[in-house]
Scaffold this motif. Sequence first.
Motif, mmCIF file in Angstrom:
data_model
loop_
_atom_site.group_PDB
_atom_site.id
_atom_site.type_symbol
_atom_site.label_atom_id
_atom_site.label_comp_id
_atom_site.label_asym_id
_atom_site.label_seq_id
_atom_site.Cartn_x
_atom_site.Cartn_y
_atom_site.Cartn_z
ATOM 1 N N GLY A 82 0.816 -1.206 0.000
ATOM 2 C CA GLY A 82 0.000 0.000 0.000
ATOM 3 C C GLY A 82 0.850 1.257 0.000
ATOM 4 N N GLY A 83 0.359 2.296 -0.656
ATOM 5 C CA GLY A 83 1.048 3.580 -0.663
ATOM 6 C C GLY A 83 2.412 3.534 -1.301
ATOM 7 N N LEU A 84 2.490 2.995 -2.515
ATOM 8 C CA LEU A 84 3.769 2.899 -3.222
ATOM 9 C C LEU A 84 4.111 4.224 -3.906
ATOM 10 N N SER A 85 5.401 4.539 -3.956
ATOM 11 C CA SER A 85 5.819 5.763 -4.646
ATOM 12 C C SER A 85 7.238 5.618 -5.164
ATOM 13 N N PHE A 86 7.485 6.274 -6.289
ATOM 14 C CA PHE A 86 8.824 6.350 -6.888
ATOM 15 C C PHE A 86 8.954 7.751 -7.441
ATOM 16 N N LYS A 87 9.772 8.595 -6.785
ATOM 17 C CA LYS A 87 9.808 10.004 -7.150
ATOM 18 C C LYS A 87 11.239 10.534 -7.109
ATOM 19 N N PRO A 88 11.543 11.492 -7.989
ATOM 20 C CA PRO A 88 12.878 12.115 -7.954
ATOM 21 C C PRO A 88 12.991 13.099 -6.793
ATOM 22 N N ASN A 89 14.201 13.249 -6.286
ATOM 23 C CA ASN A 89 14.477 14.229 -5.235
ATOM 24 C C ASN A 89 14.973 15.549 -5.797
ATOM 25 N N VAL A 90 15.141 15.601 -7.123
ATOM 26 C CA VAL A 90 15.634 16.808 -7.785
ATOM 27 C C VAL A 90 14.659 17.186 -8.896
ATOM 28 N N SER A 91 14.846 18.345 -9.471
ATOM 29 C CA SER A 91 13.953 18.840 -10.511
ATOM 30 C C SER A 91 14.148 18.078 -11.817
ATOM 31 N N ARG A 92 13.170 18.192 -12.703
ATOM 32 C CA ARG A 92 13.296 17.578 -14.028
ATOM 33 C C ARG A 92 14.481 18.156 -14.783
ATOM 34 N N ALA A 93 14.702 19.460 -14.645
ATOM 35 C CA ALA A 93 15.824 20.097 -15.335
ATOM 36 C C ALA A 93 17.145 19.504 -14.855
ATOM 37 N N ARG A 94 17.258 19.240 -13.551
ATOM 38 C CA ARG A 94 18.484 18.643 -13.007
ATOM 39 C C ARG A 94 18.663 17.215 -13.530
ATOM 40 N N ASP A 109 2.846 7.210 -8.180
ATOM 41 C CA ASP A 109 2.237 6.801 -6.913
ATOM 42 C C ASP A 109 1.231 5.707 -7.226
ATOM 43 N N ALA A 110 1.078 4.761 -6.322
ATOM 44 C CA ALA A 110 0.059 3.713 -6.476
ATOM 45 C C ALA A 110 -0.581 3.473 -5.121
ATOM 46 N N ASP A 111 -1.915 3.472 -5.105
ATOM 47 C CA ASP A 111 -2.623 3.269 -3.841
ATOM 48 C C ASP A 111 -2.369 1.882 -3.268
ATOM 49 N N SER A 112 -2.495 0.848 -4.099
ATOM 50 C CA SER A 112 -2.336 -0.507 -3.574
ATOM 51 C C SER A 112 -2.032 -1.504 -4.683
ATOM 52 N N VAL A 113 -1.312 -2.553 -4.293
ATOM 53 C CA VAL A 113 -1.074 -3.708 -5.149
ATOM 54 C C VAL A 113 -1.385 -4.948 -4.319
ATOM 55 N N SER A 114 -2.336 -5.747 -4.781
ATOM 56 C CA SER A 114 -2.739 -6.959 -4.082
ATOM 57 C C SER A 114 -2.431 -8.173 -4.953
ATOM 58 N N VAL A 115 -1.699 -9.122 -4.396
ATOM 59 C CA VAL A 115 -1.314 -10.330 -5.122
ATOM 60 C C VAL A 115 -1.896 -11.539 -4.401
ATOM 61 N N LYS A 116 -2.632 -12.366 -5.135
ATOM 62 C CA LYS A 116 -3.275 -13.543 -4.549
ATOM 63 C C LYS A 116 -2.816 -14.817 -5.253
ATOM 64 N N GLY A 117 -2.870 -15.914 -4.514
ATOM 65 C CA GLY A 117 -2.525 -17.209 -5.088
ATOM 66 C C GLY A 117 -1.048 -17.363 -5.387
ATOM 67 N N GLY A 138 -5.349 2.657 -8.292
ATOM 68 C CA GLY A 138 -4.993 4.050 -8.013
ATOM 69 C C GLY A 138 -3.587 4.437 -8.415
ATOM 70 N N VAL A 139 -3.258 4.295 -9.703
ATOM 71 C CA VAL A 139 -1.921 4.649 -10.195
ATOM 72 C C VAL A 139 -1.942 6.056 -10.787
ATOM 73 N N ASP A 140 -1.033 6.888 -10.328
ATOM 74 C CA ASP A 140 -0.860 8.247 -10.860
ATOM 75 C C ASP A 140 0.598 8.371 -11.295
ATOM 76 N N ALA A 141 0.853 8.343 -12.602
ATOM 77 C CA ALA A 141 2.220 8.298 -13.120
ATOM 78 C C ALA A 141 2.493 9.470 -14.052
ATOM 79 N N THR A 142 3.755 9.880 -14.099
ATOM 80 C CA THR A 142 4.200 10.932 -14.991
ATOM 81 C C THR A 142 5.450 10.464 -15.729
ATOM 82 N N VAL A 143 5.446 10.671 -17.042
ATOM 83 C CA VAL A 143 6.605 10.354 -17.881
ATOM 84 C C VAL A 143 7.058 11.654 -18.539
ATOM 85 N N TYR A 144 8.310 12.027 -18.303
ATOM 86 C CA TYR A 144 8.832 13.287 -18.837
ATOM 87 C C TYR A 144 10.007 12.997 -19.767
#
Length: 201
Positions: A82-94, A109-117, A138-144
């Motif tokens: 739950g509450g997954l995230s992958f984000k840069p610590n610097v600006s896009r320009a950097r 960001d992703a709200d949740s990933v559920s794996v069964k079986g 609940g996936v909110d992604a950005t590709v630059y």
Amino acid sequence: KLAVASVSGSFLQQGMRSIKLENFNLQLLGLEAHKSVDTLQYKFNDFVTGIQNLEIVTADSVYSIGMKTFELSYAGKTARLGGLSFKPNVSRARLQSQMQFQTANVSFDADSVSVKGIQFDSLLYNNKLLVEDINIKGVDATVYKDKTKPVDRNKLPLYPAKQLQSIVFNIQFNKVIVSGIYIQNIELYTFGNTAYVFFFF
């Protein structure tokens, strides 16, 4: 049962600069061990583990990886993230200033990933991951991408089939469900002496 309130550490050569987590717990239920002259055999009924508020900073300090909750059950054959995230610590320009050619920078960001079986025994003994269902919500992604940079003609992107073939162990699943997904693609172009940013949804 093992429980740890918090863990933090720094690394020099492990692909990450730092890691922090809270409320780590691990339970082995019905554990039995039998030792012979040269062999130790053990079995257990269930293996349950979980953590909260995991934070990892990559070795170059450029990206942060986060996960608010993680729960895994051997007997239940489930894993919940739950509450997954992958984000840069610097600006896009950097980020782009370090790239000679066009390179996509991804954050999400992703709200949740559920794996069964999940067939844990197959993963442990046969290096094969067998899963029935994967449910991503609940996936909110950005590709630059900076399109003002040249394309590296010597490094063409791999097709998805080639990328899957590079995985070192087998993965098999019956069904993947993704809901509530939002992807924003941002590209920077230059016309004449003016730079334009285009948003694609």
